[in-house]
Design a protein around this motif. Sequence first.
Motif, PDB file in Angstrom:
ATOM      1  N   VAL A 179     -16.374 -45.047  65.133  1.00  0.00           N
ATOM      2  CA  VAL A 179     -17.383 -44.500  64.211  1.00  0.00           C
ATOM      3  C   VAL A 179     -17.376 -42.983  64.213  1.00  0.00           C
ATOM      4  O   VAL A 179     -17.915 -42.348  63.287  1.00  0.00           O
ATOM      5  N   ARG A 180     -16.749 -42.365  65.220  1.00  0.00           N
ATOM      6  CA  ARG A 180     -16.673 -40.901  65.280  1.00  0.00           C
ATOM      7  C   ARG A 180     -15.487 -40.353  64.502  1.00  0.00           C
ATOM      8  O   ARG A 180     -15.329 -39.143  64.370  1.00  0.00           O
ATOM      9  N   LEU A 181     -14.644 -41.262  63.992  1.00  0.00           N
ATOM     10  CA  LEU A 181     -13.474 -40.857  63.224  1.00  0.00           C
ATOM     11  C   LEU A 181     -13.713 -41.108  61.733  1.00  0.00           C
ATOM     12  O   LEU A 181     -14.819 -41.459  61.334  1.00  0.00           O
ATOM     13  N   GLU A 182     -12.684 -40.899  60.933  1.00  0.00           N
ATOM     14  CA  GLU A 182     -12.767 -41.187  59.498  1.00  0.00           C
ATOM     15  C   GLU A 182     -11.610 -42.098  59.090  1.00  0.00           C
ATOM     16  O   GLU A 182     -10.561 -42.106  59.725  1.00  0.00           O
ATOM     17  N   GLN A 183     -11.836 -42.845  58.025  1.00  0.00           N
ATOM     18  CA  GLN A 183     -10.865 -43.836  57.578  1.00  0.00           C
ATOM     19  C   GLN A 183     -10.297 -43.479  56.212  1.00  0.00           C
ATOM     20  O   GLN A 183     -11.035 -43.109  55.298  1.00  0.00           O
ATOM     21  N   VAL A 184      -8.983 -43.586  56.075  1.00  0.00           N
ATOM     22  CA  VAL A 184      -8.346 -43.512  54.761  1.00  0.00           C
ATOM     23  C   VAL A 184      -8.380 -44.927  54.193  1.00  0.00           C
ATOM     24  O   VAL A 184      -7.829 -45.852  54.784  1.00  0.00           O
ATOM     25  N   ARG A 185      -9.024 -45.096  53.052  1.00  0.00           N
ATOM     26  CA  ARG A 185      -9.304 -46.441  52.542  1.00  0.00           C
ATOM     27  C   ARG A 185      -8.420 -46.792  51.352  1.00  0.00           C
ATOM     28  O   ARG A 185      -8.037 -45.934  50.554  1.00  0.00           O
TER      29      ARG A 185
END
Length: 298
Positions: A190-196
């Motif tokens: 949850v502390r990271l970001e996702q390429v969707r």
Amino acid sequence: MHNPHELLRMGDLAAFVGIVDDGGFAESARRRGVSASTLSRAVTRLEEQLNVTLLRRTTRSIEITPEGAAVLAEAREILDRSESLQEIATSGQAPAGPLRVNAPVPYVLHVLAPRLAEFHALYPDIKLSIDMTDTLVDLIGSHADVAIRLGRLPNSEMLHRPLGRTPWKLVATPEYLDRHGWPETPTDLVRLEQVRFAMPEHINTLCFAGHAEPIGVPTAITAGNGEAVRQLVLAGLGIARFSDFMIVKDIAAGRLVELFPGQLDSEPLDVTALYLTRISGLRRLGVFLDWLGTLGSG
């Protein structure tokens, strides 16, 4: 006026099937190097001989009638048998002729393209043409002799050959993780970001063994193409999950690292070849499918 007992012309049947497969007179004429009026005359001859309307024509499109659909199925059968007879007569010769393939962009780039030189060396007289799409299209709509599909088949009654299953892997670049922190447990994501992926949405869902609910990860950016998502992850924009064949070389080269190996709770992705023509009636299709089987799921 046509004699009702006159034999149907193979060329007229082939023209009719081609028009339907190509989605219209103009496109079919372009592909076959003939005039649209030549194809129109072929269909008119068939309609007069059979005394049915095969196609409803408008200025922009064609619509096949119920009678036309029935004739189409029989026409395919006749053409298949004709080609089968021709191939029996030339059985001592290598398979030859055109073969149209439709496949998702990542599968072409990461599985097919690196190995196609091998197939060409084995069967130089088979002329492949490859269309790439990430959307689910039918075989007729994609003008394909064979289509490679990822995921479960919506209709298992279609002629198909399983090519294998490919697992999912969650990855990021080492540099991205150095900047934002290496997660020790899935909840740390949850502390990271996702390429969707823009679609299908389920690819973005991150479920893990031992966790009742998916882990929600903030979105960094969304892309509508699987290869674009891969390039964005390689550029350090975030994490994403991919089919193994897309990123196995990146992991081996150290460009990407897998997060929580063996803990991602997702069914492996089916890889399947779909086709309309029976293999027994088209040798070039048969040898191509056999060759695809040697590639597996990549």
